[in-house]
Design a protein around this motif. Sequence first.
Motif, PDB file in Angstrom:
ATOM      1  N   THR A  87      -4.496  17.300  -8.137  1.00 39.10           N
ATOM      2  CA  THR A  87      -4.208  17.359  -6.697  1.00 39.10           C
ATOM      3  C   THR A  87      -5.329  16.753  -5.860  1.00 39.10           C
ATOM      4  OG1 THR A  87      -5.065  19.627  -6.645  1.00 39.10           O
ATOM      5  CG2 THR A  87      -2.691  19.357  -6.909  1.00 39.10           C
ATOM      6  N   ALA A  88      -6.573  16.917  -6.270  1.00 39.73           N
ATOM      7  CA  ALA A  88      -7.678  16.356  -5.496  1.00 39.73           C
ATOM      8  C   ALA A  88      -7.601  14.832  -5.478  1.00 39.73           C
ATOM      9  CB  ALA A  88      -9.014  16.821  -6.065  1.00 39.73           C
ATOM     10  N   ASP A  89      -7.284  14.231  -6.626  1.00 36.73           N
ATOM     11  CA  ASP A  89      -7.144  12.771  -6.681  1.00 36.73           C
ATOM     12  C   ASP A  89      -5.939  12.310  -5.856  1.00 36.73           C
ATOM     13  OD1 ASP A  89      -9.352  12.563  -8.324  1.00 36.73           O
ATOM     14  OD2 ASP A  89      -8.171  12.592 -10.167  1.00 36.73           O
ATOM     15  N   ALA A  90      -4.849  13.090  -5.911  1.00 39.08           N
ATOM     16  CA  ALA A  90      -3.682  12.747  -5.096  1.00 39.08           C
ATOM     17  C   ALA A  90      -4.024  12.820  -3.617  1.00 39.08           C
ATOM     18  CB  ALA A  90      -2.525  13.688  -5.427  1.00 39.08           C
ATOM     19  N   ARG A  91      -4.799  13.833  -3.238  1.00 36.13           N
ATOM     20  CA  ARG A  91      -5.231  13.956  -1.842  1.00 36.13           C
ATOM     21  C   ARG A  91      -6.082  12.765  -1.430  1.00 36.13           C
ATOM     22  NH1 ARG A  91      -3.731  16.020   2.717  1.00 36.13           N
ATOM     23  NH2 ARG A  91      -3.106  17.923   1.600  1.00 36.13           N
ATOM     24  N   ALA A  92      -6.933  12.275  -2.332  1.00 31.89           N
ATOM     25  CA  ALA A  92      -7.781  11.125  -2.019  1.00 31.89           C
ATOM     26  C   ALA A  92      -6.943   9.875  -1.749  1.00 31.89           C
ATOM     27  CB  ALA A  92      -8.762  10.875  -3.166  1.00 31.89           C
ATOM     28  N   VAL A  93      -5.874   9.682  -2.523  1.00 34.77           N
ATOM     29  CA  VAL A  93      -4.977   8.549  -2.257  1.00 34.77           C
ATOM     30  C   VAL A  93      -4.298   8.739  -0.911  1.00 34.77           C
ATOM     31  CG1 VAL A  93      -2.902   7.338  -3.030  1.00 34.77           C
ATOM     32  CG2 VAL A  93      -4.610   8.065  -4.703  1.00 34.77           C
ATOM     33  N   TRP A  94      -3.809   9.950  -0.653  1.00 32.68           N
ATOM     34  CA  TRP A  94      -3.132  10.236   0.615  1.00 32.68           C
ATOM     35  C   TRP A  94      -4.024   9.893   1.810  1.00 32.68           C
ATOM     36  CZ3 TRP A  94       1.330  11.430   2.931  1.00 32.68           C
ATOM     37  CH2 TRP A  94       1.287  12.013   4.192  1.00 32.68           C
ATOM     38  N   GLU A  95      -5.277  10.269   1.741  1.00 35.07           N
ATOM     39  CA  GLU A  95      -6.186  10.061   2.864  1.00 35.07           C
ATOM     40  C   GLU A  95      -6.435   8.579   3.129  1.00 35.07           C
ATOM     41  OE1 GLU A  95      -7.092  12.268   4.871  1.00 35.07           O
ATOM     42  OE2 GLU A  95      -6.599  14.122   3.801  1.00 35.07           O
ATOM     43  N   ARG A  96      -6.222   7.736   2.131  1.00 35.63           N
ATOM     44  CA  ARG A  96      -6.473   6.300   2.313  1.00 35.63           C
ATOM     45  C   ARG A  96      -5.241   5.550   2.803  1.00 35.63           C
ATOM     46  NH1 ARG A  96      -9.733   4.570  -3.101  1.00 35.63           N
ATOM     47  NH2 ARG A  96     -10.276   2.700  -1.890  1.00 35.63           N
ATOM     48  N   LEU A  97      -4.088   6.221   2.862  1.00 34.31           N
ATOM     49  CA  LEU A  97      -2.906   5.586   3.443  1.00 34.31           C
ATOM     50  C   LEU A  97      -3.064   5.494   4.952  1.00 34.31           C
ATOM     51  CD1 LEU A  97      -0.100   7.415   1.423  1.00 34.31           C
ATOM     52  CD2 LEU A  97      -0.890   5.069   1.097  1.00 34.31           C
ATOM     53  N   SER A  98      -2.444   4.491   5.548  1.00 33.48           N
ATOM     54  CA  SER A  98      -2.571   4.307   6.989  1.00 33.48           C
ATOM     55  C   SER A  98      -1.838   5.414   7.742  1.00 33.48           C
ATOM     56  CB  SER A  98      -1.991   2.951   7.395  1.00 33.48           C
ATOM     57  OG  SER A  98      -0.576   2.969   7.284  1.00 33.48           O
ATOM     58  N   THR A 111       1.875   4.797   7.873  1.00 32.35           N
ATOM     59  CA  THR A 111       2.584   5.132   6.630  1.00 32.35           C
ATOM     60  C   THR A 111       2.742   6.636   6.498  1.00 32.35           C
ATOM     61  OG1 THR A 111       1.845   3.143   5.476  1.00 32.35           O
ATOM     62  CG2 THR A 111       2.466   5.028   4.110  1.00 32.35           C
ATOM     63  N   ARG A 112       1.691   7.400   6.752  1.00 28.52           N
ATOM     64  CA  ARG A 112       1.753   8.848   6.592  1.00 28.52           C
ATOM     65  C   ARG A 112       2.734   9.508   7.557  1.00 28.52           C
ATOM     66  NH1 ARG A 112      -4.253   8.830   6.108  1.00 28.52           N
ATOM     67  NH2 ARG A 112      -4.327   9.761   8.180  1.00 28.52           N
ATOM     68  N   SER A 113       3.055   8.824   8.655  1.00 21.81           N
ATOM     69  CA  SER A 113       3.967   9.411   9.644  1.00 21.81           C
ATOM     70  C   SER A 113       5.437   9.208   9.292  1.00 21.81           C
ATOM     71  CB  SER A 113       3.695   8.813  11.033  1.00 21.81           C
ATOM     72  OG  SER A 113       4.071   7.432  11.075  1.00 21.81           O
ATOM     73  N   ARG A 114       5.712   8.350   8.319  1.00 19.66           N
ATOM     74  CA  ARG A 114       7.103   8.105   7.942  1.00 19.66           C
ATOM     75  C   ARG A 114       7.674   9.327   7.231  1.00 19.66           C
ATOM     76  NH1 ARG A 114       6.753   2.702   4.591  1.00 19.66           N
ATOM     77  NH2 ARG A 114       8.865   3.380   4.012  1.00 19.66           N
ATOM     78  N   GLY A 115       8.992   9.521   7.375  1.00 20.09           N
ATOM     79  CA  GLY A 115       9.633  10.712   6.832  1.00 20.09           C
ATOM     80  C   GLY A 115       9.431  10.880   5.347  1.00 20.09           C
ATOM     81  N   ARG A 116       9.540   9.781   4.574  1.00 21.26           N
ATOM     82  CA  ARG A 116       9.329   9.867   3.134  1.00 21.26           C
ATOM     83  C   ARG A 116       7.951  10.429   2.820  1.00 21.26           C
ATOM     84  NH1 ARG A 116      11.420  10.846  -1.398  1.00 21.26           N
ATOM     85  NH2 ARG A 116      13.183   9.498  -0.851  1.00 21.26           N
ATOM     86  N   ALA A 174       0.828  -1.210   0.000  1.00 21.32           N
ATOM     87  CA  ALA A 174       0.000   0.000   0.000  1.00 21.32           C
ATOM     88  C   ALA A 174       0.860   1.257   0.000  1.00 21.32           C
ATOM     89  CB  ALA A 174      -0.926  -0.013   1.213  1.00 21.32           C
ATOM     90  N   ALA A 175       1.940   1.248   0.786  1.00 18.19           N
ATOM     91  CA  ALA A 175       2.811   2.425   0.848  1.00 18.19           C
ATOM     92  C   ALA A 175       3.487   2.668  -0.501  1.00 18.19           C
ATOM     93  CB  ALA A 175       3.851   2.242   1.946  1.00 18.19           C
ATOM     94  N   ALA A 176       4.035   1.611  -1.101  1.00 21.75           N
ATOM     95  CA  ALA A 176       4.764   1.768  -2.362  1.00 21.75           C
ATOM     96  C   ALA A 176       3.832   2.196  -3.487  1.00 21.75           C
ATOM     97  CB  ALA A 176       5.475   0.463  -2.719  1.00 21.75           C
ATOM     98  N   LEU A 177       2.680   1.546  -3.596  1.00 16.50           N
ATOM     99  CA  LEU A 177       1.745   1.879  -4.667  1.00 16.50           C
ATOM    100  C   LEU A 177       1.134   3.261  -4.444  1.00 16.50           C
ATOM    101  CD1 LEU A 177       0.385   0.980  -7.262  1.00 16.50           C
ATOM    102  CD2 LEU A 177      -1.369  -0.170  -5.885  1.00 16.50           C
ATOM    103  N   GLY A 178       0.815   3.573  -3.195  1.00 23.38           N
ATOM    104  CA  GLY A 178       0.250   4.885  -2.895  1.00 23.38           C
ATOM    105  C   GLY A 178       1.209   6.008  -3.212  1.00 23.38           C
ATOM    106  N   ARG A 179       2.468   5.823  -2.878  1.00 27.32           N
ATOM    107  CA  ARG A 179       3.465   6.852  -3.170  1.00 27.32           C
ATOM    108  C   ARG A 179       3.594   7.087  -4.670  1.00 27.32           C
ATOM    109  NH1 ARG A 179       9.861   6.052  -1.674  1.00 27.32           N
ATOM    110  NH2 ARG A 179      10.700   7.617  -3.114  1.00 27.32           N
ATOM    111  N   GLU A 180       3.681   6.010  -5.450  1.00 28.81           N
ATOM    112  CA  GLU A 180       3.793   6.159  -6.900  1.00 28.81           C
ATOM    113  C   GLU A 180       2.539   6.815  -7.476  1.00 28.81           C
ATOM    114  OE1 GLU A 180       4.877   2.644  -8.998  1.00 28.81           O
ATOM    115  OE2 GLU A 180       6.761   2.349  -7.889  1.00 28.81           O
ATOM    116  N   ALA A 181       1.361   6.442  -6.957  1.00 25.17           N
ATOM    117  CA  ALA A 181       0.118   7.011  -7.466  1.00 25.17           C
ATOM    118  C   ALA A 181       0.054   8.512  -7.189  1.00 25.17           C
ATOM    119  CB  ALA A 181      -1.075   6.299  -6.825  1.00 25.17           C
TER     120      ALA A 181
END
Length: 662
Positions: free
Chosen positions: A580-591, A594-599, A563-570
């Motif tokens: 940007t809205a679609d990118a935000r939608a992917v971001w919101e679905r990451l755990s 995952t969102r707390s990691r530095g990358r 999920a992290a790898a695919l979400g980042r690429e997406a």
Amino acid sequence: MGTVTTIRREVLTLPAAPLGPDNPLPPLRPLDEAHRIDERDRSGLPRDMARQVDYEPLRGLLPVRVRDGYDRAREAREFDALVIENNRLRATVLPGLGGRIASLHHKPTDRELLYVNPVLQPANFALNGAWFSGGIEWNIGATGHTTLSCSPVHAARVPAPDGGEMLRLWEWERLRDLPFQVDLWLPEGSDFLHVGVRIRNPHERPVPTYWWSNIAVPEERRVLAPADEAWLFGYERRLRRVPVPSYDGTDRTYPLNSRYPADYFYEVPDGRRRWIAALDEHGTGLVQTSTDVLRGRKLFVWGTGPGGRRWQEWLTEPGTGGYCEIQAGLARTQLEHVRLEAESEVSWLEAYGPLDASPGGEWHTVLRGAEDRLETVLPRAGVDAAYEAWRPYADAEPGERLATGSGWGALEVLRAGWKLPGTPFEESTLGDEQRPWLHLLRAGSLPDPERRQPPGDTLVARPWRDMLETTAATPAAEYHLGIAQWHGGDRAQAVRSWERGLKTAAAGWPLLRCLAVADQEDGHHERAADRYTEAFDDLCERPAEGREETDDRGGDEEWAAVAAALGREAIEALLAVGRTADARAVWERLSPATRSRGRFRLTEAELLAAEGRREEARAVFDEGFEVADLREGAESIDRLWARLGDQPLPARHDFRMRPGGR
């Protein structure tokens, strides 16, 4: 009379960050490698050098996976170590980490001859990601740090030429499909660790090969090598011939006299003894010498600029001292690959030990003094004789096994029926990673992933591709066949294979992601963004029972990595086309984890900046983050910072490795 050489097991405890899971997405994109020559510098190269620079440089990482699952949270961890010693030297080897020599201690003077890193911090310097600094590493495969930097190798006791014991390390290098071995022994009473290296090409065709022994030493040294010229290569990717020792009015043989990170590949004249040394102000330090096959010698410096100093801190701990690297390789430079003929091998002997010689004064006088001293303590003829004595023992069958590497060599030996005396790749080393491919080899079919697991490793060499082309066209087979075709340069056929597999796949995200990468590489960025969105949606809609499955292979961790790898690429693909809205939608679905990691904190700042929320993006920087897998030479952080304002880049984020880097 010296005591008998011994080999024993030990446990080394270090503050270390965990490696974490490998990236489960196959690396389809061209290799982003810093060591590429500017086209303007190709004219005027020596003929053999020009030929080897152009000889099959690595284009991608397949079949190896990227290792980017590590972080920077260090705690005390135990590592298996193998210690070989006599009454003069003690070498500590880490078989679980590429066979790295972590320490070389000279007992009579109580001196450590290497730079010993007090921590183990993975960083993104290997061809496939995770690498760590310090000691002596064995770089095989292609330009860059080996993909085996943080991987286990096989190890065993074998007879040594003097009647004692050697420590043999061996593995299968997957980028070029070549077996290699490293034999370490200490002749009785010797001050020098002897290292016999052999690379074999069992194929019926020539193969490009590469080797650099990489030795980390404290940077408060003067580096000596028998040369009056060097090829200078920096991170601006320019290659030029410069004088040694002084260039641009400064003596560059002192690592701290350079401001920016750089490579100095010494032009050692034909017929001259091959050696390199690093001596402190008192004239003590380490020397490495070899038989003539290992022709190249190099100095790498981090420099005194803020970027180089920041990298030094990043790889260890502040206040622990910096290091430089002295190296020895098969070619003049690390920009070259050497042709290894069909069914042939290349081998040589190296020796590592203490040297006492005056480091200061006129260059040729210093070199003569050091070379005379080296000839006294280890004659050149003695190194040649040691090599000849070792050669009959290179085929000696290993005795007691001391460590186990991967099962990839065993799979290749089973496929081709090769006989490789001295480096047995036994069927008992086959594991879960090889099991589907063993089934393809023996039964002619590729099984689907077990218990709804993500697709496993892919093999891309021509014999495996041929098997995939004749097996039943299941979604799994089409997925792997497409990757093999992509690797072989048949991209149109790869896309057709992935599209066929998608028609009947229960889980479409692996194939959709491959198709998205193909779209990006062909310049179809909007379609790539659509396919990434569809792939991420498909992954998130995977049945709940699949998400909850765990097994000994760490199911939950593996799915989190997917999920992290695919979400980042997406997100990156969507931002590239302004969605940007679609990118935000992917971001919101990451755990949240995952969102707390530095990358992903950096990804969040990029997303906020794209949304026009510059102050919130700046706040991410103010709160602080560390991108554990920041790539060597990457400039993504400083480029984003420049978009957010005119203030200087904070020192903690300054990893720039070239003049004017941004």
